[in-house]
Design an enzyme around this catalytic site. Structure first.
Site, PDB file in Angstrom:
ATOM      1  CE1 TYR A 143      22.566  -4.200  -6.323  1.00 37.97           C
ATOM      2  CE2 TYR A 143      22.597  -4.462  -8.713  1.00 37.97           C
ATOM      3  CZ  TYR A 143      21.937  -4.086  -7.556  1.00 37.97           C
ATOM      4  OH  TYR A 143      20.663  -3.601  -7.625  1.00 37.97           O
TER       5      TYR A 143
ATOM      6  CB  THR B 275      22.607  -7.445 -11.896  1.00 37.56           C
ATOM      7  OG1 THR B 275      23.458  -6.311 -11.647  1.00 37.56           O
ATOM      8  CG2 THR B 275      21.207  -7.130 -11.440  1.00 37.56           C
ATOM      9  CE  LYS B 276      27.185  -4.615 -11.591  1.00 38.57           C
ATOM     10  NZ  LYS B 276      27.689  -3.622 -10.669  1.00 38.57           N
ATOM     11  CB  THR B 277      30.112 -11.887 -13.929  1.00 34.59           C
ATOM     12  OG1 THR B 277      31.166 -11.386 -13.092  1.00 34.59           O
ATOM     13  CG2 THR B 277      29.949 -10.972 -15.127  1.00 34.59           C
ATOM     14  CB  ILE B 278      30.577 -14.379  -9.259  1.00 34.76           C
ATOM     15  CG1 ILE B 278      31.636 -13.435  -8.701  1.00 34.76           C
ATOM     16  CG2 ILE B 278      31.140 -15.241 -10.386  1.00 34.76           C
ATOM     17  CD1 ILE B 278      32.784 -14.160  -7.975  1.00 34.76           C
TER      18      ILE B 278
END
Ligand SMILES: *Cc1c(COP(=O)(O)O)cnc(C)c1O
Length: 407
Positions: A207, A209-212
């Site tokens: 998603y 906003t996630k880390t990748i």
């Protein structure tokens, strides 16, 4: 005054070029990019000794390190849904999960007609409390109600759960374990294991906003071949042969069979191509987040009004807690006035109208979740934040602390 958003994805030239390459290729949906993304993800997890110890014992050595299946999907939520479906969760089953999580973790349980059984988090962390988990399982066993079938462990903020304790409880009561690893890429739970790889099935989210990120997307990992097969079929309409295989097959390219009423959960190549570039940056992005967290830690550790979080993990979130929970909203408002974006992770599910009413829950039923929720604020932590931006967040936090002390 420039606003510092809560999050901003780190997208460079390579991601743009990857997307363009696919746009110009004539094949936009799931195809060779998605296959390559899965293979590269598998390589990433494999070289670092990812092992499915629990499944090995269960399936008599069928699941070895070379037996790691990665399936790209169009969201983490889809991945969780496919995982539970493949594990045989259905109507009337109970799935145990923390109340302190995003609704995606619980909604997939309801998609399948099963019931979500919430568990409190531990007093000293954001993650599910293994003792409460075991207590609830014992209580459930006494009543003739739901069959309890699975546990979903969520690595909140990217700080791993105690998977050893959770797996041992699961083994004792014969439950499957799914890891909601939406926040937990890449992070290890031990020297030889990755979060997301410690259970029957792990699910990562890409998603925005996630880390990748791929904008929207996810990756399922499992060491169990028959579970992987089921998820693969259900990911594309319950069709035994996905479009790309039919396209590349030399004979009978038009023929397929529908073996189940599946879903439409495949990750298109357009997004997979972006994911491949992001995967290549994953460790670099992690170290960028770690540097921001270290600067925050140093600045906030001596602030008596704040409690900072435990170090380590994937650093998906940087949360602080207000010692005086009553001041949390004023603190957020003060940061907003300084142009700093914040968020609250999470509003616990047991106070959300749907779950509250369905299961007749009260805020104090899960006291640690409720308390943490009232104290917590997430600060901006995204690769690409400049030193000046980090300094501004630090100054704004200090100012907000003064503000709440004297308000
Ligand atoms: C983001 C998230 C998900 C779902 O991921 P999507 O890719 O947005 O569907 C699941 N669980 C948690 C805890 C999340 O934060």
């Amino acid at each position: 005054m420039e606003t510092i958003p809560f999050h901003r994805p780190f997208i460079g030239k390579e991601e743009e070029e990857a997307a363009l390459r696919v746009l110009r290729s004539g094949w936009l949906t799931t195809g060779k990019e998605a296959l390559a993304f899965e293979e590269e993800f598998r390589t990433f997890l494999s070289i670092k000794d990812c092992s499915f110890s629990k499944n090995e014992s269960r399936e008599n050595g069928d699941s070895t390190q070379s037996n790691l299946f990665c399936l790209a999907v169009n969201s983490g939520t889809s991945g969780l849904h496919l995982a539970l479906e493949a594990l045989g969760i259905g109507t009337g089953d109970a799935v145990l999960l923390p109340s302190y999580t995003f609704t995606a973790t619980a909604e997939v349980v309801r998609y399948l007609g099963a019931e979500a059984v919430f568990i409190d988090i531990a007093e000293d962390s954001y993650n599910i409390d293994p003792q409460s988990l075991e207590r609830t399982i014992t209580e459930l066993s006494k009543t003739a109600g739901n069959k309890h079938k699975a546990i979903i462990a969520v690595h909140i903020g990217g700080l791993p759960c105690d998977m050893t304790a959770i797996n041992s409880i699961a083994a004792q009561y014969g439950l499957a374990v799914v890891e909601d690893a939406a926040h937990a890429f890449p992070v290890r739970t031990s020297e030889s294991q990755w979060a997301g790889c410690c259970s029957d099935v792990g699910v990562f989210s890409f998603y925005a906003t996630k880390t990748i990120t791929t904008g929207e997307g996810g990756m399922i990992v499992t060491g169990r071949k028959e579970i992987a097969n089921r998820m693969s079929i259900m990911r594309s309409h319950g069709i035994d042969r996905p479009a790309w295989n039919r396209y590349t097959d030399t004979n009978a390219s038009w023929y397929y069979e529908v073996v189940a009423p599946g879903y439409k959960y495949n990750l298109p190549d357009l997004l997979a191509a972006v994911g491949r570039v992001q995967l290549g940056r994953a460790t670099e992005l992690l170290s960028m987040r770690q540097k921001i967290a270290e600067r925050y830690d140093k600045a906030f550790v001596d602030q008596p009004a704040l409690i900072i979080s435990a170090p380590g993990g994937a650093r998906h979130l940087y949360t602080v807690r207000l010692r005086d929970a009553e001041k949390r909203d004023t603190f957020i408002e003060s940061l907003r006035k300084e142009g700093i974006g914040t968020s609250v992770h999470f509003i616990p599910l047991h106070i959300m109208p749907y779950y509250r009413d369905r299961y007749n829950l009260k805020p104090e039923d899960f006291p640690h979740s409720y308390q943490r929720y009232k104290e917590t604020v997430s600060l901006p932590i995204w690769p690409g934040m400049t030193d000046a931006q980090i300094d501004r967040v630090i100054e704004a936090v200090k100012k907000a602390i003064c503000h709440i002390i004297f308000s």
